[in-house]
Design an enzyme around this catalytic site. Structure first.
Site, PDB file in Angstrom:
ATOM      1  N   SER A 129      17.124  22.430  47.450  1.00 29.44           N
ATOM      2  CA  SER A 129      15.900  21.689  47.734  1.00 29.44           C
ATOM      3  C   SER A 129      15.441  21.917  49.163  1.00 29.44           C
ATOM      4  O   SER A 129      16.256  21.995  50.085  1.00 29.44           O
ATOM      5  CB  SER A 129      16.102  20.186  47.496  1.00 29.44           C
ATOM      6  N   LYS A 183      20.165  17.807  41.230  1.00 28.41           N
ATOM      7  CA  LYS A 183      18.881  18.340  41.715  1.00 28.41           C
ATOM      8  C   LYS A 183      17.722  17.831  40.854  1.00 28.41           C
ATOM      9  O   LYS A 183      16.637  17.529  41.356  1.00 28.41           O
ATOM     10  CB  LYS A 183      18.913  19.868  41.703  1.00 28.41           C
ATOM     11  N   HIS A 186      17.045  14.344  41.914  1.00 29.62           N
ATOM     12  CA  HIS A 186      16.368  14.431  43.206  1.00 29.62           C
ATOM     13  C   HIS A 186      14.872  14.645  42.992  1.00 29.62           C
ATOM     14  O   HIS A 186      14.028  13.973  43.591  1.00 29.62           O
ATOM     15  CB  HIS A 186      16.953  15.586  44.028  1.00 29.62           C
ATOM     16  N   ASN A 187      14.524  15.590  42.111  1.00 28.56           N
ATOM     17  CA  ASN A 187      13.123  15.871  41.858  1.00 28.56           C
ATOM     18  C   ASN A 187      12.414  14.696  41.187  1.00 28.56           C
ATOM     19  O   ASN A 187      11.242  14.428  41.455  1.00 28.56           O
ATOM     20  CB  ASN A 187      12.983  17.126  41.000  1.00 28.56           C
ATOM     21  N   HIS A 450      19.716  -5.939  11.434  1.00 33.03           N
ATOM     22  CA  HIS A 450      20.432  -5.188  12.468  1.00 33.03           C
ATOM     23  C   HIS A 450      21.501  -6.016  13.176  1.00 33.03           C
ATOM     24  O   HIS A 450      22.208  -5.502  14.027  1.00 33.03           O
ATOM     25  CB  HIS A 450      19.442  -4.639  13.493  1.00 33.03           C
TER      26      HIS A 450
END
Length: 474
Positions: A129, A183, A186-187, A450
């Site tokens: 980065s 990464k 991070h983005n 459920h």
């Protein structure tokens, strides 16, 4: 011929600058590109920066590397990456390593790492980065892969990475796809951070009638405090820019459609798979998607809103600053939650404090704020959420009234603030002792049997809704 210490294949902007960074640090760098002219151009322009060993084809490239061979590929993610990996692998020997420095999806990295491990090769998915400037002058580097590959590759990567207080912005993240996963997150955080900044600008401009240049001064002031960061710094630069052709503010001549390369979507998709709410990243990704539909926006332009009016003054500027900081805390907390969940799911044993450490320099989200995150995980490595850290909890409490005023003001004057609003909703949801999820479970049991759990006894239960409505253990 002297052999190279490390090689880079794929010499577009990022690959070229990474090769130059390595050469500047004294490493002999083998360089290769599918188009040999680009390789020649690199050596011609920057050969004085260090030792480059050019090759016309991959066979010569591999032959020019010292053993164990270390080859970094910097090509576009996808099928092209697989093709280059396959070609390199056929030319390599057990113990050699292939380093993917592109923005690959972490699942692809896990697949590739497993396949090459079977052949005795090391595959190191590595997040890098910092853009082209970072690649040249020192990026934040997030390598995954085996511990053995880290021993041979790590010292080089740490050498060329950014340094903060003398500490390299590079650590061994974890096995297989851990580096590319971190990464990716991070983005995703980067998406959220930029969306919050854009909302701050938009709200202040619409509410106060401020010019971009005036708001540039506001962001510069903010950058001297707790919001000190690369993104706040460059926001001021962009807002201050004047278009040379028209004389208008640069931001007013740019088409308002934000593009994306996919890492934001990947982050949200992964979070859904892991069951982690990353609402800030999701809203930022959807905001970009909305901006990219001009035909829908044109069709909806006649829809009525409340109308804009001057609201507040300097007090609104301070409120937005506090709301931005509070929302930023939430965005990072959600990203770190996602990394923690992935670490458990995939057995990566991520050191979250170390992730904050390596993001302090070189990368796009580098910020003073990350020192506080590192300190929070140093104090409690098992911290369930950053919002529970005493320092951040106090900051959120101190800013929450301003935060609420900002969201209220935005709603009143019709300015969309999905980032601010979703962050506040997350904060309010997380702190509640009871959520309406109890009603949702009741509805699920009614129409789909459920089942549900009770607060006063163990086990699961079902109510006979279509019959006598008695409750039975499931």
């Amino acid at each position: 011929m002297d052999l190279a210490d490390i090689g880079v294949t794929g010499l577009a902007t990022m690959g070229r600058n990474l090769a130059r960074n390595l050469a500047r640090h004294g490493y002999a760098v083998a360089v290769h590109n599918r188009t040999y002219g680009r390789t020649q151009q690199l050596v011609k322009e920057f050969g004085g920066e260090g030792t480059f060993v050019p090759s016309e084809d991959l066979a010569a490239f591999v032959a020019s590397l010292k053993r164990p061979r270390r080859a970094i590929i910097m090509v576009k993610a996808g099928a092209g990456t697989d093709a280059v990996i396959d070609q390199l692998a056929d030319l390599m020997e057990p113990g050699d390593m292939i380093v993917d420095g592109g923005n690959a999806h972490f699942d692809d990295t896990r697949r590739r790492e497993a396949a090459l491990r079977e052949r005795g090769l090391h595959f190191v998915g590595t997040g890098i980065s910092g853009g082209e400037e970072g690649a040249l002058n020192g990026p934040s580097i997030m390598p995954g892969g085996s511990k053995e590959s880290w021993e041979a590759l790590g010292p080089i990567l740490q050498d060329i990475s950014a340094k903060v207080d003398g500490v390299p912005c590079c650590v061994h993240v974890g096995p297989d796809g851990a580096g590319h996963f971190v990464k990716m997150v991070h983005n995703g955080i980067e998406y959220s951070d930029m969306q919050l900044i854009a909302e701050s600008y938009d709200l202040l401009r619409q509410a106060l009638g401020a010019t971009p240049a005036e708001l540039a001064s506001v962001f510069r002031e903010w950058n001297r405090g707790e919001l000190d960061s690369y993104l706040i710094e460059i926001t001021a630069e962009v807002l201050d820019q004047v278009d040379a052709e028209t004389g208008k503010p640069f931001v007013d001549v740019v088409v308002d459609q934000a593009e994306q390369k996919g890492t934001g979507r990947w982050t949200v998709q992964s979070a859904l798979d892991l069951g982690v709410p990353v609402t800030g990243i999701a809203e930022a990704t959807f905001a970009r998607a909305l901006s990219g539909h001009p035909e829908q926006r044109a069709a909806a332009a006649s829809l009525q809103g409340p109308g804009l009016s001057g609201v507040g003054g300097r007090e609104l500027v301070e409120d937005v600053r506090q709301a931005l900081y509070a929302s930023k805390i939430v965005a990072y907390a959600q990203g770190f939650d996602q990394m923690a969940a992935a670490s458990r799911e995939y057995g990566w044993d991520l050191d979250l404090g170390a992730m904050a450490t390596i993001w302090r320099g070189g990368c796009i989200i580098r910020a003073k704020f990350l020192d506080r995150i590192r300190a929070a995980y140093d104090a409690n490595p098992a911290l369930p959420t950053l919002l529970a850290d005493p320092t951040f909890a106090a900051a959120l409490d101190a800013g929450q009234e301003a935060w609420r005023r900002v969201v209220t003001t935005a709603v009143q004057i019709g300015v969309p603030t999905p980032g601010f609003s979703s962050a506040l909703a997350y904060y309010d949801g997380l702190r509640r002792d009871r959520l309406p999820a109890a009603l949702i479970q009741g509805l699920r049991d009614y129409f789909g049997a459920h089942t549900y759990r009770r607060v006063d006894k163990e086990g699961s239960f079902h109510t006979d809704w279509s019959g006598d409505r008695t409750e039975h253990p499931a």
